[in-house]
Design an enzyme around this catalytic site. Structure first.
Site, PDB file in Angstrom:
ATOM      1  N   ARG A 129       0.850  -1.194   0.000  1.00  0.00           N
ATOM      2  CA  ARG A 129       0.000   0.000   0.000  1.00  0.00           C
ATOM      3  C   ARG A 129       0.882   1.239   0.000  1.00  0.00           C
ATOM      4  NH1 ARG A 129       0.475   1.326   5.325  1.00  0.00           N
ATOM      5  NH2 ARG A 129       0.161  -0.360   6.809  1.00  0.00           N
ATOM      6  N   HIS A 134      -1.646   3.178   6.762  1.00  0.00           N
ATOM      7  CA  HIS A 134      -2.709   2.184   7.001  1.00  0.00           C
ATOM      8  C   HIS A 134      -4.068   2.870   6.901  1.00  0.00           C
ATOM      9  CE1 HIS A 134      -5.096  -1.025   8.604  1.00  0.00           C
ATOM     10  NE2 HIS A 134      -5.596  -0.193   9.476  1.00  0.00           N
ATOM     11  N   TYR A 149       6.564   2.687  11.352  1.00  0.00           N
ATOM     12  CA  TYR A 149       7.028   1.307  11.225  1.00  0.00           C
ATOM     13  C   TYR A 149       7.705   0.994   9.892  1.00  0.00           C
ATOM     14  CZ  TYR A 149       2.534   1.634   9.002  1.00  0.00           C
ATOM     15  OH  TYR A 149       1.501   2.071   8.223  1.00  0.00           O
TER      16      TYR A 149
HETATM   17  C1  LIG Z   1     -11.375  -8.182  14.476  1.00  0.00           C
HETATM   18  C2  LIG Z   1     -10.577  -6.958  14.257  1.00  0.00           C
HETATM   19  N1  LIG Z   1      -9.392  -6.830  14.869  1.00  0.00           N
HETATM   20  C3  LIG Z   1      -8.644  -5.726  14.695  1.00  0.00           C
HETATM   21  C4  LIG Z   1      -9.079  -4.719  13.883  1.00  0.00           C
HETATM   22  C5  LIG Z   1      -8.269  -3.437  13.739  1.00  0.00           C
HETATM   23  N2  LIG Z   1      -7.639  -3.414  12.413  1.00  0.00           N
HETATM   24  C6  LIG Z   1      -8.217  -2.790  11.373  1.00  0.00           C
HETATM   25  S1  LIG Z   1      -7.373  -3.022   9.953  1.00  0.00           S
HETATM   26  C7  LIG Z   1      -6.207  -3.941  10.741  1.00  0.00           C
HETATM   27  C8  LIG Z   1      -5.069  -4.512   9.968  1.00  0.00           C
HETATM   28  C9  LIG Z   1      -5.533  -5.342   8.852  1.00  0.00           C
HETATM   29  O1  LIG Z   1      -4.444  -5.855   8.185  1.00  0.00           O
HETATM   30  P1  LIG Z   1      -4.648  -6.631   6.840  1.00  0.00           P
HETATM   31  O2  LIG Z   1      -5.671  -7.689   7.018  1.00  0.00           O
HETATM   32  O3  LIG Z   1      -3.315  -7.060   6.382  1.00  0.00           O
HETATM   33  O4  LIG Z   1      -5.282  -5.537   5.853  1.00  0.00           O
HETATM   34  P2  LIG Z   1      -4.622  -4.179   5.353  1.00  0.00           P
HETATM   35  O5  LIG Z   1      -5.082  -3.108   6.265  1.00  0.00           O
HETATM   36  O6  LIG Z   1      -3.170  -4.331   5.346  1.00  0.00           O
HETATM   37  O7  LIG Z   1      -5.193  -3.985   3.988  1.00  0.00           O
HETATM   38  C10 LIG Z   1      -6.481  -4.066  12.093  1.00  0.00           C
HETATM   39  C11 LIG Z   1      -5.653  -4.780  13.065  1.00  0.00           C
HETATM   40  C12 LIG Z   1     -10.342  -4.870  13.279  1.00  0.00           C
HETATM   41  N3  LIG Z   1     -10.854  -3.905  12.513  1.00  0.00           N
HETATM   42  N4  LIG Z   1     -11.056  -5.994  13.462  1.00  0.00           N
END
Ligand SMILES: Cc1ncc(C[n+]2csc(CCOP(=O)(O)OP(=O)(O)O)c2C)c(N)n1
Ligand SMILES: [Mg+2]
Lengths: 327, 334
Positions: free
Chosen positions: B242, B246, B254
């Protein structure tokens, strides 16, 4: 007397964690982004650098797994985990571990187990974070016997209650309202502990009692200030700990004022608000001069649009109105 | 896949889709900075080739489930940008009437079953959609999009298992952008390729370069055709990156500025695709420039629509909780 310095709610949480980690090697922190990132709301800032990756553990997105692991570690007595659930809304993916496992272990095992763990989590609307990132679900925890449930409203209370929670031998759910992280207040530098089960009267008054929690305490105080200008004297009681609940302080306040308004950001039914209303009805009925008023959101999911969200959250104006309706 | 084997209109559609997504996301970033788009906003810049390469094979009657990073999926599946832009603003004319916002963008009319605020929350819904397709004897497929972080959630494992034992027409697309917010993928996952996890469920698993839309197109084609033939699920892991934080406002402590710069300069999926299209003489520079121009106009039109749209009102607050009216009070208010 020397002035006590002022720090934010987030810093107060951080100081309590730092103190407990420095004092007891068994205290560890686990959760998503609690390490390098210092927590999504900054509450664990600097702890990874100070205590290292073994004791401040960034976890995968496996809430049932790492919260379950915290419970297991606590049950052995080998660790006293403080585990972070980033948003209380994510409770859904880990609820079994909390309500069937952590809450019941001691009782099921005939009092043989201790579960010294703290689940820190965040609640609260007001940030256009929509239906899955804004909830206040404390009532779900209160409902299940075996969990202690803490919900501070000031930096001072946050530090003292978190220290007490980490030193407690039972599973504690410690709920931090997102809207409070930035507020400042006086907090002593030295560690101190606030006993669980003691309410705090945030403002004394004689006409109406308002029982409120977390961010709603501040809205209640705002309403109380306005009402004072009109000659109405409001007492604001902050239970601070929802389990155990300081019933005496609440009931004594109702006995004094004869009127009760409960303000809560949880959904309206089977809620903390209805619980306090039931306590008033059964323990202080003969002292009530008017019906109990509840100020809560409507029973809808939390809308995204700021135009709708501001209608959803209880406001100081709604509290004022409720008070006036029973005077 | 050699570019010559792909129909010209499909190539154009994929290019257009990637450009529309990129311009949309960069515009939303500005609107967020101006305070016009509130809340949590997770943008898809850098990952456009995945939505385009996969959705190139989907029809309107196919279903997808999306994530918190969902604008790209919505656009590629045929969602209306005007409606989603108004949604991002929180306006009444939004695709969810202002009730959902960025994390819950959805358009069920085009088979977009919704972005999701719960990581891993949508994966089982795709399994359910596929079950419905199978039991109704339809030829549709379902595709679940999710991140590398979501592949450690129980729902991922339970969904792959269900889909494999029931041989469902579903494709799991893991968008591995190498981070779970601040945590690098190598610290949350012990296998080199998340695609390897397919083995545990006895289904095919493939890893592919997500910056190369032609590679994504090829892998998705095989998996989706396989699902349509009734041969069961596939796990595709798309390696990507990306370009933005985030969420908007992320200080990105990070990862280094150099790392981000390197990816933007060397691995921009639009630039990579553009180079091929021009070198092979499939489109002229002018033809591609027109795509940008058209997309810019479309997005500005959507922004204007959103700006001019009315806010939802107090009365809207208690609407849409249930679909069926009954006796008794359903939506309680003190
Ligand atoms: C069950 C749950 N745990 C934690 C979160 C907080 N959270 C939102 S996005 C994220 C990271 C997601 O990472 P990834 O699946 O790799 O998707 P990316 O954001 O990198 O596209 C987290 C920890 C959440 N929304 N739902
Ligand atoms: Mg990721």
């Amino acid at each position: 007397m020397a002035m006590v310095r002022e720090i934010t709610f987030a810093q107060a949480i951080n100081e309590a964690l730092d103190y407990e980690m420095s004092k007891d090697e068994k205290v560890i922190i686990m959760g998503e982004d609690v390490g390098r990132y210092g927590g999504i709301f900054g509450a664990t800032a600097g702890l990874y650098e100070k205590y290292g990756p073994e004791r401040v553990r960034d976890t995968p997105i496996s809430e049932a797994g790492f919260i379950g692991a915290a419970i297991g570690a606590a049950a052995t007595g080998l660790l006293r985990p403080v585990v972070e659930l980033m948003f209380i809304d994510f409770l859904g993916v880990t609820f079994d571990q909390i309500f069937n496992q952590a809450a019941k272990m001691r009782y099921m095992f005939g009092g043989k187990a201790k579960i010294p763990m703290v689940l820190r989590t965040t609640c609260g609307a007001g940030f256009a974070a929509a239906a899955q990132h804004s909830q206040s679900l404390h009532a779900l925890f209160i409902h299940v016997p075996g969990l202690k449930v803490i919900m501070p409203s000031t930096p001072y209370d946050a530090k003292g209650l978190l220290i007490a929670s980490i030193e407690d031998d039972d599973p504690v759910v410690f709920i931090e309202h997102k809207g409070l992280y930035g507020i400042k207040g006086p907090v002593p530098e030295e560690p101190y502990s606030i006993p669980l089960g003691e309410a705090d009267i945030k403002k004394e008054g004689k006409d109406v009692t308002i029982v409120a929690t977390a961010a709603m305490v501040h809205k209640a105080l705002e309403a109380a200030k306005k009402l004072k200008e009109e000659g109405i004297s409001v007492e604001v009681v902050d239970p601070r700990t929802l389990v155990p609940l300081d019933v005496d302080t609440i009931v004594n306040s109702i006995k004094k004022t004869g009127r009760l308004v409960v303000v809560d950001e949880g959904y309206p039914r089977c809620s903390f608000a209805t619980d306090i209303a039931a306590i008033a009805a059964s323990k202080a009925f003969e002292y009530l001069k008017a019906p109990v008023k509840l100020v809560t959101p409507p029973a809808t999911p939390i809308p995204f649009s700021p135009a709708l969200e501001k209608e959803w959250i209880p406001s100081a104006e709604k509290i004022e109105k409720a008070v006036k309706e029973i005077l | 896949m050699p570019v010559e084997e792909i129909p010209k209109e499909t190539l154009l559609w994929m290019y257009e889709t990637m450009v529309r997504i990129r311009l949309h996301e960069e515009r939303v970033a500005e609107l967020f900075a101006q305070g016009k788009v509130p809340g949590f906003v997770h943008l898809y810049s850098g990952e456009e080739a995945i939505a385009a390469g996969v959705m190139a094979h989907l029809r309107k009657d196919d279903f997808i489930t999306s994530t918190h990073r969902g604008h790209g999926h919505y656009i590629a599946k045929g969602g209306d940008i005007k409606a989603s832009m108004a949604e991002l603003f929180g306006k009444k004319t939004g695709s969810c009437k202002g009730k959902g916002g960025s994390m819950h963008i959805a358009d069920l009319d085009v088979g977009e079953l919704g972005a999701n605020g719960i990581v891993g929350g949508g994966i089982p819904h795709a399994v359910g959609a596929a079950l419905g397709i199978k039991l109704n004897g339809l030829e549709s497929v379902a595709v679940a999009f999710f991140g590398d972080g979501a592949a450690n959630q129980g729902t991922f494992h339970e969904s792959l298992n269900l889909a494999s034992i029931w041989k469902l027409p579903v494709v799991f697309v893991c968008e591995n952008n190498q981070y779970q917010i601040s945590l690098p993928a190598k610290e949350h996952t012990n296998v080199k390729d998340i695609a390897e996890r397919a083995k545990a469920y006895g289904i095919p698993g493939v890893a592919v370069d997500g910056q190369d839309v032609l590679a994504v197109y090829e892998v998705a084609k095989e998996a989706i055709e396989r699902a349509r033939r009734g041969e069961g699920p596939t796990l595709i892991e798309v390696k990507t990156y990306r370009f933005r934080g985030h969420f908007e406002g992320d200080p990105q402590v990070y990862r280094s500025k150099e790392e981000i710069k390197w990816w933007k300069e060397n691995k921009d999926p639009i630039k990579i695709f553009e180079k091929i299209l021009l070198e092979k003489g499939i489109f002229t520079k002018e033809e591609l420039e027109k795509v940008w121009e058209k997309a810019r106009k479309e997005i500005e039109g959507a922004v204007k629509f959103a700006e001019e749209s009315p806010w939802p009102t107090k009365e809207d607050l208690t609407e849409d909780v249930f679909s069926t009216p009954t006796k008794g009070v359903l939506v309680w208010q003190w």
